[in-house]
Design a protein around this motif. Sequence first.
Motif, PDB file in Angstrom:
ATOM      1  N   ASP A 186      -2.477   6.848  -0.960  1.00  0.00           N
ATOM      2  CA  ASP A 186      -3.920   6.617  -0.975  1.00  0.00           C
ATOM      3  C   ASP A 186      -4.345   5.547  -1.968  1.00  0.00           C
ATOM      4  N   ARG A 187      -3.403   4.954  -2.674  1.00  0.00           N
ATOM      5  CA  ARG A 187      -3.758   3.966  -3.688  1.00  0.00           C
ATOM      6  C   ARG A 187      -4.108   2.632  -3.046  1.00  0.00           C
ATOM      7  N   ARG A 188      -5.244   2.061  -3.466  1.00  0.00           N
ATOM      8  CA  ARG A 188      -5.633   0.744  -2.964  1.00  0.00           C
ATOM      9  C   ARG A 188      -4.801  -0.329  -3.669  1.00  0.00           C
ATOM     10  N   ARG A 238      -9.701  -1.780  -7.570  1.00  0.00           N
ATOM     11  CA  ARG A 238      -8.510  -0.935  -7.658  1.00  0.00           C
ATOM     12  C   ARG A 238      -8.865   0.507  -7.989  1.00  0.00           C
ATOM     13  N   ARG A 242      -7.788  -0.261   2.226  1.00  0.00           N
ATOM     14  CA  ARG A 242      -6.636   0.148   1.420  1.00  0.00           C
ATOM     15  C   ARG A 242      -5.931  -1.049   0.793  1.00  0.00           C
ATOM     16  N   LEU A 243      -6.192  -2.240   1.352  1.00  0.00           N
ATOM     17  CA  LEU A 243      -5.632  -3.469   0.816  1.00  0.00           C
ATOM     18  C   LEU A 243      -6.755  -4.496   0.698  1.00  0.00           C
ATOM     19  N   VAL A 253       0.850  -1.196   0.000  1.00  0.00           N
ATOM     20  CA  VAL A 253       0.000   0.000   0.000  1.00  0.00           C
ATOM     21  C   VAL A 253       0.880   1.239   0.000  1.00  0.00           C
ATOM     22  N   SER A 307     -12.845   2.516   3.079  1.00  0.00           N
ATOM     23  CA  SER A 307     -11.685   2.578   3.969  1.00  0.00           C
ATOM     24  C   SER A 307     -10.679   1.456   3.728  1.00  0.00           C
ATOM     25  N   GLY A 322     -11.137   3.006  -5.322  1.00  0.00           N
ATOM     26  CA  GLY A 322     -10.533   3.260  -4.029  1.00  0.00           C
ATOM     27  C   GLY A 322     -11.378   3.772  -2.901  1.00  0.00           C
ATOM     28  N   ASP A 323     -11.702   5.072  -2.885  1.00  0.00           N
ATOM     29  CA  ASP A 323     -12.354   5.654  -1.713  1.00  0.00           C
ATOM     30  C   ASP A 323     -13.697   6.294  -2.063  1.00  0.00           C
ATOM     31  N   TRP A 339      -8.692  -1.993   7.729  1.00  0.00           N
ATOM     32  CA  TRP A 339      -8.250  -1.389   6.473  1.00  0.00           C
ATOM     33  C   TRP A 339      -7.937  -2.448   5.417  1.00  0.00           C
TER      34      TRP A 339
END
Length: 219
Positions: free
Chosen positions: A26-28, A103, A135-136, A23, A133, A106-107, A59
Amino acid sequence: MERPLSSPAPTFDELLGRARALVHGDRRAVLGIAGSPGSGKTTLAERLVRALNGDGSPWVAHVPMDGFHLADVELERLGLRDRKGAPDTFDAAGYAALLRRLRENGDREIVYAPGFERVLEQPVAGAIPVFPSARLVITEGNYLLLTEGSWSRVRAQLDEVWFCALDEDERVRRLVARHEEFGKDHATALAWVLGTDQRNADLVAATRDRADLVVETRI
């Protein structure tokens, strides 16, 4: 691509560190865990999710490939019911499309993924919410490293793929026990494992060298 590592075997703490490192900002990120049926993919994925989310607020999300099994009614229509679990009994294109959406979104919004009900042995739509929320995302399944047909679209959506390797006798023992747990008698379970499941296992084993990391699963 980094070549698979098999010796020395990474510790679980090293696996956690490697997963966290995927991670960036902010990139998933999406981590894939591949392996033959019964090799411990789900156990490893669930253990990673528990440990990583134990750091604080959740997360990390877990999205198995098994939700993309075709339903039995469709397998009957296609004449594939006796091959259930083979690569052509999944919606591979749909799985690749979901990974891409995870991917790219993301948010922005909750993404719903299908699950798989093992008692019914059927996919269940919209069973797994992936919240903004996350991220992974950890996804696991047999065919993440296949290059045939629509499966070839999957690898491009994964930051890394780890391959679960388990002693063959133990893998077969676990797989027979799983089939028995969900309703098959011993003879039927053993015949399925040594027939349909073994053909699939041989296909998956041939993809091992395409993985970024080989994990000896003894958990």
